[in-house]
Motif scaffolding. Structure first.
Motif, PDB file in Angstrom:
ATOM      1  N   LYS A 151      74.739  22.847  71.514  1.00 53.97           N
ATOM      2  CA  LYS A 151      74.050  22.244  70.361  1.00 53.97           C
ATOM      3  C   LYS A 151      74.895  22.294  69.085  1.00 53.97           C
ATOM      4  O   LYS A 151      74.455  21.868  68.030  1.00 53.97           O
ATOM      5  N   ARG A 152      76.108  22.823  69.180  1.00 49.52           N
ATOM      6  CA  ARG A 152      77.027  22.886  68.038  1.00 49.52           C
ATOM      7  C   ARG A 152      78.460  22.665  68.521  1.00 49.52           C
ATOM      8  O   ARG A 152      78.806  23.033  69.628  1.00 49.52           O
ATOM      9  N   HIS A 174      76.037  19.597  64.526  1.00 54.52           N
ATOM     10  CA  HIS A 174      74.841  20.282  65.032  1.00 54.52           C
ATOM     11  C   HIS A 174      73.959  19.216  65.679  1.00 54.52           C
ATOM     12  O   HIS A 174      73.574  18.252  65.023  1.00 54.52           O
ATOM     13  N   PHE A 176      70.445  18.128  67.268  1.00 49.25           N
ATOM     14  CA  PHE A 176      69.042  18.536  67.183  1.00 49.25           C
ATOM     15  C   PHE A 176      68.141  17.328  67.399  1.00 49.25           C
ATOM     16  O   PHE A 176      68.594  16.194  67.459  1.00 49.25           O
ATOM     17  N   ASN A 177      66.855  17.598  67.508  1.00 50.93           N
ATOM     18  CA  ASN A 177      65.863  16.557  67.736  1.00 50.93           C
ATOM     19  C   ASN A 177      65.116  16.302  66.434  1.00 50.93           C
ATOM     20  O   ASN A 177      64.585  17.237  65.843  1.00 50.93           O
ATOM     21  N   GLU A 182      67.388  12.209  69.420  1.00 49.66           N
ATOM     22  CA  GLU A 182      68.544  13.100  69.309  1.00 49.66           C
ATOM     23  C   GLU A 182      69.397  12.665  68.137  1.00 49.66           C
ATOM     24  O   GLU A 182      69.736  11.488  67.999  1.00 49.66           O
TER      25      GLU A 182
END
Length: 186
Positions: A151-152, A174, A176-177, A182
């Motif tokens: 996720k990073r 980063h 994320f949702n 997404e």
């Protein structure tokens, strides 16, 4: 009593206007009652009498104060976010991920625009792939794998400004949702 007098004047004025036009309306207004702020949504509709003539109006007022307070708080929160986002020292961008591929920017701050020489409107029609050199593009599949796993991802990229200048930049991504989609914040 002052509020009722004001309401009576309001009612009388709209009664005359609606009787002449035959069209209703909905009005949002703010008023102070005993030192407190209230918001009302008032639906004013013509009421036909004999022979279809308009002889009266119907007023239905709803207290929308709680809704307005939430709306005002949301607007203040959004304004605070915009101030922080656009006054950051670093360039910040958001872009979509479509089926594992980098999509277009959905938001960029002023630093990104100044650094790359593009307007916000121009960048929103572009993706991060449009502003990096070929060597950086070759790294993107590996970076996307790392993003999907951790996720990073942080990496060095060479960005290309609007007038062709090359800028070496460290990019921290980063994944994320956001509202079911997404997104990558860089």
């Amino acid at each position: 009593n002052t509020a009722l007098t004001r309401f009576d004047n309001f009612s009388y004025t709209f009664h005359l206007g609606i009787c002449e036009t035959g069209e209703g309306c909905i009005i949002e207004s703010k008023t102070i009652i005993q030192g407190k702020e209230y918001y009302f949504s008032t639906n004013i509709q013509p009421m036909p009498v004999k022979n279809g003539e308009i002889g009266a109006v119907q007023l239905i007022a709803r207290d929308i104060t709680p809704m307005k307070k939430v709306q005002n708080a949301l607007e203040k929160s959004e304004e605070k976010f915009r101030e922080v986002f656009h006054n950051a020292n670093d360039g910040i961008s958001l872009h979509h991920v479509d089926e594992g591929l980098l999509g277009n920017f959905s938001e960029v701050n002023d630093v990104v625009c100044q650094r790359l020489g593009y307007s916000k409107e121009e960048l929103l029609l572009m993706s991060p792939l449009d502003i990096i050199n070929p060597e950086t593009k070759e790294k993107m599949p590996g970076i996307m794998l790392e993003l999907n796993s951790n996720k990073r991802a942080t990496f060095e990229a060479v960005q290309i400004t609007k007038d062709g200048e090359l800028i070496t930049t460290e990019i921290s991504n980063h994944l994320f949702n956001l509202q079911g989609k997404e997104m990558i914040m860089s």
